[in-house]
Motif scaffolding. Structure first.
Motif, PDB file in Angstrom:
ATOM      1  N   PHE A 350       0.830  -1.199   0.000  1.00 48.05           N
ATOM      2  CA  PHE A 350       0.000   0.000   0.000  1.00 48.05           C
ATOM      3  C   PHE A 350       0.868   1.253   0.000  1.00 48.05           C
ATOM      4  O   PHE A 350       2.038   1.234   0.379  1.00 48.05           O
ATOM      5  N   GLY A 351       0.274   2.325  -0.449  1.00 49.67           N
ATOM      6  CA  GLY A 351       0.897   3.639  -0.399  1.00 49.67           C
ATOM      7  C   GLY A 351      -0.186   4.672  -0.137  1.00 49.67           C
ATOM      8  O   GLY A 351      -1.373   4.345  -0.033  1.00 49.67           O
ATOM      9  N   TRP A 352       0.232   5.917  -0.054  1.00 47.79           N
ATOM     10  CA  TRP A 352      -0.700   6.994   0.252  1.00 47.79           C
ATOM     11  C   TRP A 352      -0.601   8.084  -0.798  1.00 47.79           C
ATOM     12  O   TRP A 352       0.482   8.558  -1.120  1.00 47.79           O
ATOM     13  N   ALA A 353      -1.742   8.465  -1.341  1.00 39.08           N
ATOM     14  CA  ALA A 353      -1.804   9.658  -2.180  1.00 39.08           C
ATOM     15  C   ALA A 353      -1.654  10.876  -1.288  1.00 39.08           C
ATOM     16  O   ALA A 353      -2.025  10.855  -0.107  1.00 39.08           O
ATOM     17  N   VAL A 354      -1.111  11.942  -1.828  1.00 40.80           N
ATOM     18  CA  VAL A 354      -0.830  13.156  -1.064  1.00 40.80           C
ATOM     19  C   VAL A 354      -1.675  14.298  -1.604  1.00 40.80           C
ATOM     20  O   VAL A 354      -1.741  14.507  -2.821  1.00 40.80           O
ATOM     21  N   ASP A 355      -2.290  15.027  -0.707  1.00 38.00           N
ATOM     22  CA  ASP A 355      -3.122  16.164  -1.087  1.00 38.00           C
ATOM     23  C   ASP A 355      -2.284  17.434  -1.050  1.00 38.00           C
ATOM     24  O   ASP A 355      -1.998  17.977   0.017  1.00 38.00           O
ATOM     25  N   MET A 356      -1.870  17.903  -2.217  1.00 36.20           N
ATOM     26  CA  MET A 356      -1.011  19.088  -2.281  1.00 36.20           C
ATOM     27  C   MET A 356      -1.799  20.394  -2.213  1.00 36.20           C
ATOM     28  O   MET A 356      -1.218  21.473  -2.281  1.00 36.20           O
ATOM     29  N   THR A 357      -3.106  20.291  -2.075  1.00 33.84           N
ATOM     30  CA  THR A 357      -3.911  21.502  -1.896  1.00 33.84           C
ATOM     31  C   THR A 357      -4.027  21.878  -0.425  1.00 33.84           C
ATOM     32  O   THR A 357      -4.514  22.956  -0.092  1.00 33.84           O
ATOM     33  N   LYS A 358      -3.608  20.976   0.451  1.00 33.91           N
ATOM     34  CA  LYS A 358      -3.667  21.232   1.885  1.00 33.91           C
ATOM     35  C   LYS A 358      -2.258  21.119   2.463  1.00 33.91           C
ATOM     36  O   LYS A 358      -1.600  20.104   2.284  1.00 33.91           O
TER      37      LYS A 358
END
Length: 417
Positions: A350-358
């Motif tokens: 598994f991995g994690w997507a990153v929210d670059m808007t926050k």
């Protein structure tokens, strides 16, 4: 069957005619080089990397057969480094001896014809007779066979090798040409430490390990979606061991996405689609010694955060399944690959997507908590180090923001060799 075929011994040294009148066999190579660079319009002479940059793991690449034979003798026999040799394309071997720091580094001499592959094979077989066969010696044959694969295949591909769609006629991809994006990739300012270290090493030395150049190339093609030929031409202009078949052949065969990937969901645009960019540093540079040798701006960070500096600022948004499998759109090396057993012990899948808007608040003032030797058992996105030690570092100021939304890979660090 190919590996079992006999290889003829190298030919004896020929008797060369004396040099033309007026030239001396004793003229130092350095004097010739100095005279060449003194000519009007000559490019500036190469300068070695500055203090504190890079790791001294490279051969002393001086041209000519004598230098090549002397290095081969030291590598195989005197220093006995063949026992620790790792194949340049062995992406599965992790640990201290890996495809970044333990390859033979014979490629420039082979590329220039200073030493023949047949001579290398002969020495390796003599070594095996004296000290035994091993996985390390096997990989020498493997790499030379793959070299021959391109030498015989590229002529069959003909001019399609240099076409936008490549020899596999990859259509339905939208390529772009953006000079700013290309310059940031070329200069090692992508915001991905493993890519940036490779590109800065290439610019400074003319060398880069095979796995590292593949990872940098895949990022250009898969994530920036720039015309792949721009990258191939840049490698052609900078690589000390450049040959047309190996360079262009590898870009077309391994980096340019195959048609089956388009049917499997490629391209991925929501986040990073080259997982090797964040997975391979953990495998092939576990202590980040190589990466940080070229990225001094990250040396003050905890190692886990220096590998993925965006975790200091941007939170995880969604947990994703990223296990590698045949023709996965998230792994460039997945094409036709079935065996991933070496990855399963240390990857959760598994991995994690990153929210670059926050942006999280812990780096908004340019100050980050952590110590440079901080380590964790299982890495998960957004789990920033909290050690109470104040380190001044501003992501986006001291080091670039990632050019594409990143993925954080869950890694069982305790299970890495």
């Amino acid at each position: 069957a190919v590996r079992s075929r006999p290889v003829r011994r190298p030919l004896a040294e020929p008797n060369f005619a004396p040099p033309p009148l007026g030239l001396s066999e004793d003229l130092p190579v350095e004097a010739v080089v100095e005279a060449i660079f003194a000519l009007p319009g000559a490019p500036p002479a190469w300068q070695p990397p500055g203090p504190g940059m890079g790791i001294d793991v490279f051969a002393d690449w001086k041209g000519g057969e004598m230098s090549a034979l002397a290095y081969l003798q030291r590598y195989v026999w005197t220093d006995d480094k063949l026992k620790d040799h790792v194949g340049a394309s062995n992406s599965m071997q992790s640990g201290e001896k890996n495809a970044i720091n333990s390859t033979s580094r014979l490629s420039p001499w082979i590329a220039f014809g200073c030493i023949s592959p047949r001579k290398v094979v002969y020495e390796v077989r003599q070594y095996e007779k004296a000290r035994g066969k091993s996985k390390s010696s096997y990989w020498v044959y493997h790499e030379l066979i793959f070299r021959d694969f391109f030498r015989f295949t590229v002529p069959l591909w003909g001019k399609t090798l240099f076409s936008l769609n490549g020899p596999y006629d990859v259509t339905k991809l939208r390529w772009i040409r953006d000079q700013d994006l290309f310059d940031r990739w070329r200069e090692g300012k992508t915001g991905y430490p493993f890519v940036d270290a490779g590109m800065r090493e290439l610019a400074a030395t003319g060398t880069i390990s095979h796995l590292h150049r593949q990872c940098c190339a895949a990022f250009l093609v898969r994530d920036l979606r720039l015309d792949w030929r721009l990258g191939a031409e840049h490698f052609e202009a900078t690589l000390l061991d450049y040959t047309p078949d190996a360079n262009w052949g590898n870009w077309a065969y391994r980096i340019l996405p195959r048609p089956q990937l388009l049917n499997a969901g490629f391209p991925v645009t929501e986040h990073l689609s080259t997982v090797e960019v964040v997975a391979w540093p953990a495998i092939h540079d576990p202590r980040l010694e190589h990466t940080l040798s070229w990225l001094p701006e990250l040396r003050g960070l905890p190692r886990d955060l220096a590998r993925e500096p965006w975790r200091l600022r941007f939170p995880a948004s969604k947990r994703l399944k990223i296990s590698p499998y045949k023709d996965s759109p998230l792994w460039f090396c997945s094409v036709n690959r079935m065996n991933w057993d070496e990855y399963s012990p240390w990857m959760t899948g598994f991995g994690w997507a990153v929210d670059m808007t926050k942006a999280s608040g812990n780096s908004s003032d340019g100050v980050v908590s952590g110590t440079k030797d901080d380590h964790h058992g299982k890495e998960e996105s957004g789990d920033n180090a909290k050690t109470g030690v104040r380190i001044k570092f501003a992501l986006g100021v001291d080091y670039p923001l990632p050019m594409v939304p990143p993925l954080n890979v869950e890694v069982e660090l305790d299970k890495l060799p």
